[in-house]
Write a protein that holds these residues in place. Structure first.
Motif, PDB file in Angstrom:
ATOM      1  N   ILE A   1     -31.080   0.596   9.044  1.00 16.44           N
ATOM      2  CA  ILE A   1     -30.462   2.048   7.205  1.00 16.44           C
ATOM      3  C   ILE A   1     -30.717   3.017   7.846  1.00 16.44           C
ATOM      4  O   ILE A   1     -32.040   2.869   8.461  1.00 16.44           O
ATOM      5  CB  ILE A   1     -30.754   1.054   5.793  1.00 16.44           C
ATOM      6  CG1 ILE A   1     -30.579   0.399   5.505  1.00 16.44           C
ATOM      7  CG2 ILE A   1     -31.124   2.316   5.119  1.00 16.44           C
ATOM      8  CD1 ILE A   1     -28.843   0.253   5.425  1.00 16.44           C
ATOM      9  N   LYS A   2     -29.721   4.591   8.249  1.00 11.36           N
ATOM     10  CA  LYS A   2     -29.919   6.182   8.034  1.00 11.36           C
ATOM     11  C   LYS A   2     -28.958   6.349   7.287  1.00 11.36           C
ATOM     12  O   LYS A   2     -27.947   5.104   7.238  1.00 11.36           O
ATOM     13  CB  LYS A   2     -30.691   6.004   9.946  1.00 11.36           C
ATOM     14  CG  LYS A   2     -29.323   5.730  10.862  1.00 11.36           C
ATOM     15  CD  LYS A   2     -29.746   5.515  11.946  1.00 11.36           C
ATOM     16  CE  LYS A   2     -28.588   5.241  13.128  1.00 11.36           C
ATOM     17  NZ  LYS A   2     -29.145   4.711  14.378  1.00 11.36           N
ATOM     18  N   PRO A   3     -29.075   7.608   7.871  1.00 16.15           N
ATOM     19  CA  PRO A   3     -28.293   8.641   7.182  1.00 16.15           C
ATOM     20  C   PRO A   3     -26.732   7.958   7.604  1.00 16.15           C
ATOM     21  O   PRO A   3     -25.378   8.866   6.853  1.00 16.15           O
ATOM     22  CB  PRO A   3     -28.604   9.699   6.825  1.00 16.15           C
ATOM     23  CG  PRO A   3     -29.985   9.375   6.459  1.00 16.15           C
ATOM     24  CD  PRO A   3     -30.627   8.921   7.261  1.00 16.15           C
ATOM     25  N   SER A   4     -26.339   8.374   9.051  1.00 12.29           N
ATOM     26  CA  SER A   4     -25.518   8.608   9.375  1.00 12.29           C
ATOM     27  C   SER A   4     -24.906   6.723   9.641  1.00 12.29           C
ATOM     28  O   SER A   4     -23.053   6.888  10.121  1.00 12.29           O
ATOM     29  CB  SER A   4     -25.567   8.320  11.411  1.00 12.29           C
ATOM     30  OG  SER A   4     -26.644   7.729  11.885  1.00 12.29           O
TER      31      SER A   4
ATOM     32  N   PHE B   1     -36.622   4.702  12.278  1.00  8.90           N
ATOM     33  CA  PHE B   1     -36.425   4.467  10.656  1.00  8.90           C
ATOM     34  C   PHE B   1     -37.046   2.723  11.092  1.00  8.90           C
ATOM     35  O   PHE B   1     -37.515   2.032   9.780  1.00  8.90           O
ATOM     36  CB  PHE B   1     -35.012   3.915  10.941  1.00  8.90           C
ATOM     37  CG  PHE B   1     -34.525   5.855  10.318  1.00  8.90           C
ATOM     38  CD1 PHE B   1     -34.192   6.209   8.744  1.00  8.90           C
ATOM     39  CD2 PHE B   1     -34.101   6.569  11.395  1.00  8.90           C
ATOM     40  CE1 PHE B   1     -33.745   7.589   8.631  1.00  8.90           C
ATOM     41  CE2 PHE B   1     -33.390   7.698  11.312  1.00  8.90           C
ATOM     42  CZ  PHE B   1     -33.569   8.012   9.708  1.00  8.90           C
TER      43      PHE B   1
ATOM     44  N   ALA C   1     -37.155   1.001   5.667  1.00  6.49           N
ATOM     45  CA  ALA C   1     -36.087   2.411   6.532  1.00  6.49           C
ATOM     46  C   ALA C   1     -34.736   3.193   5.118  1.00  6.49           C
ATOM     47  O   ALA C   1     -35.008   4.388   5.448  1.00  6.49           O
ATOM     48  CB  ALA C   1     -35.373   1.474   7.217  1.00  6.49           C
ATOM     49  N   MET C   2     -34.700   2.380   3.857  1.00  2.00           N
ATOM     50  CA  MET C   2     -34.075   3.248   2.943  1.00  2.00           C
ATOM     51  C   MET C   2     -35.271   4.385   2.487  1.00  2.00           C
ATOM     52  O   MET C   2     -35.099   4.645   1.877  1.00  2.00           O
ATOM     53  CB  MET C   2     -34.680   2.342   2.194  1.00  2.00           C
ATOM     54  CG  MET C   2     -33.598   0.867   1.997  1.00  2.00           C
ATOM     55  SD  MET C   2     -32.911  -0.402   1.302  1.00  2.00           S
ATOM     56  CE  MET C   2     -33.548   0.700  -0.729  1.00  2.00           C
TER      57      MET C   2
ATOM     58  N   THR D   1     -35.061   7.127   5.306  1.00  2.00           N
ATOM     59  CA  THR D   1     -33.671   7.863   4.645  1.00  2.00           C
ATOM     60  C   THR D   1     -33.595   8.370   3.746  1.00  2.00           C
ATOM     61  O   THR D   1     -33.626   9.802   3.432  1.00  2.00           O
ATOM     62  CB  THR D   1     -32.700   6.727   4.428  1.00  2.00           C
ATOM     63  OG1 THR D   1     -32.321   6.153   5.719  1.00  2.00           O
ATOM     64  CG2 THR D   1     -31.706   6.764   4.151  1.00  2.00           C
TER      65      THR D   1
ATOM     66  N   CYS E   1     -35.403  12.259   4.486  1.00  2.00           N
ATOM     67  CA  CYS E   1     -34.918  12.899   5.273  1.00  2.00           C
ATOM     68  C   CYS E   1     -33.028  13.288   4.105  1.00  2.00           C
ATOM     69  O   CYS E   1     -32.846  14.813   4.266  1.00  2.00           O
ATOM     70  CB  CYS E   1     -33.754  11.798   6.176  1.00  2.00           C
ATOM     71  SG  CYS E   1     -34.728  11.246   7.464  1.00  2.00           S
TER      72      CYS E   1
ATOM     73  N   CYS F   1     -37.094  13.346   9.587  1.00  2.00           N
ATOM     74  CA  CYS F   1     -38.264  12.001   9.688  1.00  2.00           C
ATOM     75  C   CYS F   1     -38.792  12.850   9.389  1.00  2.00           C
ATOM     76  O   CYS F   1     -40.059  13.534   9.339  1.00  2.00           O
ATOM     77  CB  CYS F   1     -37.399  11.433  10.927  1.00  2.00           C
ATOM     78  SG  CYS F   1     -35.852  10.490  10.614  1.00  2.00           S
TER      79      CYS F   1
END
Length: 333
Positions: free
Chosen positions: A115-118, A155, A177-178, A181, A184, A190
């Motif tokens: 999980i990450k913005p991209s 992440f 990871a959330m 995110t 971010c 980060c």
């Protein structure tokens, strides 16, 4: 469109083999079908094709050209770093989508692990859809007990960064990871970063999360991020607790739907696994058809190809005749 290398999958398992044709006698096959790496991919595809949630990217179709290596599987919400982060209201709107999408995946026993913005795509309706299941894991029971590292370093959760092999909770990894995110979303960067991987791991394991003075965020949001970035997975906040958090629900005025209201069970049969990939005679034909649809050109494409081929042949003949006459001209014949 995502492309998976079938040869690479086979190489990881140490041998090159295709799946046996349907109806073949598995007892005569020295490598049982279940041991083939592609079989696991086909099962994952069958599961993803049946997943249907507003906040998870829908897998429409998978195309497999037997003569090609690629297995073709069909705008991020934010690019990090950025100098233009979201407001708290914007961050809350997108984060609520992520929470529901992850709860749906966990309900279906899938750990995303990246999980990450991209990997959060923005749909036409303005809502987030979780994408890219390249390192995801399917589990049985109440949680996944993982021992291998996967995902994007910035992440990754601290419990993954150990010299000794140990098991850790898959759900807790996704929550961490959330949290990164969400950080971010409001700060555009980060919480832990270093260009050297060893230093990055050290910061994630030991450095407390710090909140810049600008932009200014609420204490409720800071508290939620701190609980998601709890370095101890045993005490880290869980998805059900996140759903009830005052910042997420705006102090209870905007509650999220219950799990049973947006999650439905998915069962995958052996037949669906076998039919998860659509075999096509030639991927170039599919690309040609798509090109015709895009250009709204519905004439016979092969007729155009034939004409171009004929013109090429005539041009070659003309050049050959021209070159053949040159020696004669030099001799004065």
């Amino acid at each position: 469109m995502k492309v998976v290398s079938k040869k690479r999958l086979m190489r990881l398992c140490g041998f090159f083999r295709r799946l046996p044709p349907q109806g073949s006698n598995s007892q005569q096959d020295p490598f049982p079908k279940a041991s083939l790496p592609l079989e696991k991919v086909y099962k994952e595809i069958a599961i993803l094709k049946k997943l249907d949630h507003h906040n998870v990217v829908k897998l429409v179709e998978v195309l497999d050209d037997p003569d090609e290596d690629g297995l073709h599987m069909g705008s991020p919400v934010m690019e990090v770093p950025t100098d233009d982060p979201f407001t708290e209201d914007q961050a809350r709107f997108y984060f609520r989508d992520v929470v529901l999408g992850i709860e749906y995946l966990h309900y279906h026993k899938i750990i995303h692990r990246d999980i990450k913005p991209s990997n959060l795509l923005l749909g036409d309706d303005g809502h987030v859809k979780i994408a890219d299941f390249g390192v995801s894991n399917e589990f049985e029971g109440t949680d996944a007990l993982l021992s291998s590292t996967a995902g994007t370093p910035a992440f990754m959760a601290p419990e993954m960064m150990t010299e000794h092999e140990q098991c850790f909770s898959g759900k807790a990894l996704d929550v961490w990871a959330m949290g990164v995110t969400l950080y971010c979303f409001v700060y555009g960067k980060c919480p832990f970063y270093d260009e050297y991987i060893v230093s990055l791991h050290n910061k994630i394991k030991n450095k407390p999360v710090e909140f810049p003075e600008r932009p200014l965020i609420s204490n409720e949001l800071k508290e939620l991020i701190e609980r998601m970035l709890d370095k101890n997975p045993e005490t880290r906040i869980t998805i059900p607790e996140i759903k009830l958090h005052p910042w997420v629900t705006e102090n209870g005025s905007n509650p999220l739907p219950l799990e049973e209201e947006h999650c439905t069970a998915v069962e995958v049969t052996e037949e669906e696994v076998q039919n998860s990939v659509k075999l096509i005679p030639s991927l170039s034909t599919v690309i040609l058809v798509k090109s015709m649809l895009r250009k709204r050109s519905f004439g016979n494409p092969f007729e155009c190809q034939r004409r171009r081929a004929e013109r090429s042949i005539l041009l070659c003949k003309s050049r050959l005749l021209h070159s053949a006459k040159l020696p004669a001209l030099r001799l004065g014949i």
